[in-house]
Enzyme design. Structure first.
Site, PDB file in Angstrom:
ATOM      1  N   GLU A 531      -7.574   6.803   1.899  1.00  0.00           N
ATOM      2  CA  GLU A 531      -7.481   8.356   1.877  1.00  0.00           C
ATOM      3  C   GLU A 531      -9.100   8.493   2.362  1.00  0.00           C
ATOM      4  O   GLU A 531      -9.153   9.716   3.157  1.00  0.00           O
ATOM      5  CB  GLU A 531      -7.704   8.903   0.474  1.00  0.00           C
ATOM      6  CG  GLU A 531      -6.140   8.668  -0.271  1.00  0.00           C
ATOM      7  CD  GLU A 531      -4.914   9.065   0.663  1.00  0.00           C
ATOM      8  OE1 GLU A 531      -5.135  10.128   1.560  1.00  0.00           O
ATOM      9  OE2 GLU A 531      -3.830   8.744   0.485  1.00  0.00           O
ATOM     10  N   HIS A 534      -8.952   8.994   6.076  1.00  0.00           N
ATOM     11  CA  HIS A 534      -8.725  10.434   6.479  1.00  0.00           C
ATOM     12  C   HIS A 534      -9.706  11.435   6.319  1.00  0.00           C
ATOM     13  O   HIS A 534     -10.203  11.897   7.357  1.00  0.00           O
ATOM     14  CB  HIS A 534      -7.404  11.016   5.675  1.00  0.00           C
ATOM     15  CG  HIS A 534      -6.177  10.616   5.920  1.00  0.00           C
ATOM     16  ND1 HIS A 534      -5.620  10.507   7.108  1.00  0.00           N
ATOM     17  CD2 HIS A 534      -5.148   9.927   5.018  1.00  0.00           C
ATOM     18  CE1 HIS A 534      -4.196  10.102   7.041  1.00  0.00           C
ATOM     19  NE2 HIS A 534      -4.118   9.738   5.517  1.00  0.00           N
TER      20      HIS A 534
END
Length: 740
Positions: A531, A534
């Site tokens: 994550e 991202h």
């Protein structure tokens, strides 16, 4: 994508991109008075600042765009009046914008007159909407659901008005005639807008637009209900255990978690070794029991409950998913596509359905024989250690863990103790500093959060200039927070609005238990790195236009490249030493355990590959075939699984990636396609030797200047070529799974 602002409650749903952006040079027009009042102050500590905004915020903090969100004061009662007011303001500004386009129709269309004002007039509404949507995911409640259901039609109506505005659409088409005057990111934003406008119904006749709008409103409601059903069916199931034999084999941390579950919202205190123990379907609880419980009947019951969630009763998603499939197919037909899969792929790197199937089948043929060998090896091992008969689905995780323990000197709990959350974060930030030349510092002062465990960080460049910031919500809260992990790009970089990026990074790891800190499994660390990949792409962008900065406008089958790339660093010794430190002794992970990890990374790796291919094939077939989902599942499982799923298995009923949202529908293959690119990109580092840190850092800067910097302003193919010097190859992906 746009409609007249006189549009009614007929609505549509889109993923809003910053392709909707414009500024008008004719400052004498009233719209500029509105627009520039909104952006009079650049975003550092504020977004918009006007007397009207301040007055509104005093009544409703959801409308305060002068600072980061007031999470501590925003309540459900603010949602309906806030979103209603924000939508009214947007529609009024949109009408003025359309009027101005008509009045200046004889003038040449420019980026400044057509594209930029649109970004400005949208931001206040979508700023408030993203807060509501975010809270729906992390602070779900009965009250919030009720108001969310009321305002969702407003959101869809807004996106319909933006999508189907013929005046705006025609202005963009005029601008496209002189697109050679634009730079590459502007050209990509323009082309993305035109395609999105087509998908939004801008080319349709009014009758067909109305049909599309009705379909999209239904889809918005159905996908929300689908997600809620999964959340509710997960949290509604529990088993209370009182017999010590029933928790035999469970690690101490798991027993402590189950005891905590049993006494939540009570004044009782219990003993982890005496119980009672409350078993739930929360991922942390479920995963540990399936791997460690010696009670086979408990594993069977839990597996059955997990695989039949949202499959019956009031929370039945079987009917919902068929409705969603049917509506998506109708939508595709209205827009001129053969199937919804063809519609989905029209905006991706992989343009053709056949290309997706060729890719999935290629990887399936590479992995299937290896999976057969892995399962046979596991079957033999289990029988040698007392298991009778064939392995069933609920036996796999348990015997995999036993075989893993016999092959490698690694213990999940022992390994976890080396990775306290704070140490992992410190090491992750050091890695980012080394590779990308940034500094990440926690800055919670004056920041309001939605849960006490949420933390706030700022990102600075080498010259101590603020680049971005992010919230981190690390812990599981199964009663109110969706499972899984995600990054939400809350505020996007924009030179026009002087915005620096802000992200939400959401995980679901085990919170601190008693006096022990939150320690992380290797899988949880991998998820955090994923994550954060991202987030890095969102935060380190240098594209000045919101429509293509960060992750905006990146083709969806490339969006997972930066995230999966980061996972590879867990097999780098320097990174492991930076993120590890035993929570009691502070000692880093021993070298011998790291070597075991390197060997263990290939354990059951082919099975992992094939399972992801099964989900991708299931998704693609569900969006190309008209057969009932149960027939589709059986057909796909015959080809893409070795150990067949149960007849009652209703995995599509919890497949929120494709039925709880639209982003991955007919696009779940994107994980594997992007992973191919990610593994190839990481080999640029391994080829020079990870121990050669000077060269690694040099390549890291190049990676930042291409993959992380260029975002959606350059095609993913070209970005990859700029970094790697060639097109991506599947060879590195196969090597990472031990298949070549």
């Amino acid at each position: 994508m746009f409609v007249s602002s006189d549009c009614t409650s007929n609505v549509t749903s889109i993923r809003v991109t910053s392709g909707m952006i414009l500024r008008q040079r004719c400052v004498q027009h009233v719209i500029f008075l509105i627009i520039w009042k909104w952006i009079s102050c650049p975003y550092k500590s504020k977004l918009f600042h006007s007397a009207e905004a301040i007055a509104l915020s005093e009544l409703n903090p959801l409308l305060d765009t002068s600072s980061l969100p007031h999470f501590s004061t925003i309540v459900s009662a603010h949602v309906v009046p806030g979103i209603t007011k924000a939508s009214e303001d947007l529609l009024k500004a949109l009408k003025e914008y359309e009027k101005h386009l008509q009045e200046t129709g004889s003038l040449p269309r420019t980026w400044e007159s057509v594209e930029e004002p649109l970004e400005v007039l949208q931001v206040p509404f979508f700023y408030s909407w993203q807060i509501v949507n975010h809270l729906q995911n992390v602070k779900n409640s009965i009250e919030l659901r009720k108001v969310f259901q009321q305002v969702q039609p407003i959101f869809v109506n807004i996106t319909t008005c933006l999508d189907q505005s013929l005046i705006t659409y025609n202005a963009f088409k005029e601008l496209n005639k002189t697109s050679h005057n634009l730079d590459v990111p502007q050209q990509r934003i323009l082309q993305s807008y035109l395609l999105s406008a087509h998908h939004g119904g801008a080319d349709l006749q009014p009758q067909e637009q109305s049909k599309l709008n009705v379909i999209n409103l239904k889809l918005a409601n159905l996908t929300t209900k689908f997600r809620n059903n999964v959340l509710d069916s997960t949290k509604n199931f529990s088993i209370m255990l009182t017999d010590e034999e029933s928790v035999k084999g469970l690690p101490e941390l798991t027993r402590s978690l189950l005891v905590t579950n049993a006494v939540t919202e009570t004044n009782q205190s219990t003993n982890p070794n005496k119980g009672p123990w409350k078993v739930t379907l929360d991922s942390q609880c479920y995963g540990s029991i399936m791997k460690h419980s010696q009670n086979r009947q408990l594993r069977k019951d839990l597996f059955h409950a997990h695989m039949t969630r949202a499959g019956s009763g009031d929370l039945n998603n079987k009917v919902l998913l068929e409705e969603i499939r049917q509506l998506r197919q109708e939508k595709a037909k209205i827009l001129g596509y053969e199937t919804y899969a063809h519609l989905s792929l029209s905006s991706k790197m992989v343009q053709q359905v056949d290309t997706v199937w060729n890719f999935l089948n290629f990887l399936r043929n590479k992995s299937y024989p290896a999976v057969q060998a892995e399962l046979q090896s596991l079957q033999d091992f289990a029988q040698q250690h007392g298991h009778e008969g064939n392995l069933e689905n609920w036996d796999i995780a348990f015997w995999m863990e036993r075989q893993y323990e016999s092959l490698f000197s690694l213990n999940d709990d022992e390994l976890r103790y080396y990775f306290p959350l704070d140490t992992v974060l410190s090491g992750l930030f050091k890695l980012c500093s080394d590779l990308f030349g940034i500094t990440i510092l926690e800055r919670n002062e004056g920041i309001e959060v939605w849960d006490p465990a949420v933390r706030f960080f700022k990102v600075f460049d080498e010259n101590e200039l603020l680049l971005a910031s992010f919230y981190l919500d690390p812990f599981s809260r199964p009663q109110e927070k969706n499972s899984g992990a995600w990054m939400q790009d809350f505020i996007t970089k924009s030179k026009l609005l002087h915005h620096t990026p802000v992200a939400f990074v959401i995980c679901n790891q085990i919170p601190p238990v008693g006096s022990s800190p939150s320690t992380m499994s290797f899988g949880e660390i991998s998820t955090l790195f994923h994550e954060f990949g991202h987030a890095l792409q969102h935060m380190l962008t240098t594209v000045p236009y919101a429509g293509a900065s960060g992750i905006n406008n990146i083709e969806w089958d490339a969006i997972e490249m930066a995230s999966q790339f980061m996972e590879n660093w867990l097999f780098d010794w320097d990174t492991i030493t930076a993120i590890s430190g035993h929570y009691k002794t502070q000692k880093t992970l021993p070298q011998n355990m790291f070597q075991e990890l390197l060997q263990a990374q290939y354990y059951f790796r082919a099975s992992s590959m094939l399972y992801q291919l099964y989900l991708a094939a299931l998704d693609m077939e569900l969006h190309t075939s008209l057969d009932p989902w149960s027939q589709v599942k059986e057909r796909v499982a015959d080809k893409f699984t070795v150990l067949k799923p149960l007849v009652e298995d209703c995995i599509p009923c919890t497949f929120t990636h494709i039925f709880g949202e639209n982003a991955y529908a007919a696009g779940y293959y994107s994980y594997k396609w992007a992973e191919m690119m990610a593994q190839d990109a990481f080999e640029a580092f391994t080829e020079v030797g990870l121990q050669n840190r000077d060269l690694v850092i040099k390549i890291g800067r190049t990676y930042r200047d291409t993959v992380l910097s260029l975002g959606g302003g350059t095609s993913p193919q070209e970005v990859f070529r700029l970094f790697r010097g060639r097109d991506p190859s599947p060879d590195a992906l196969l090597r990472s799974y031990g298949l070549q």
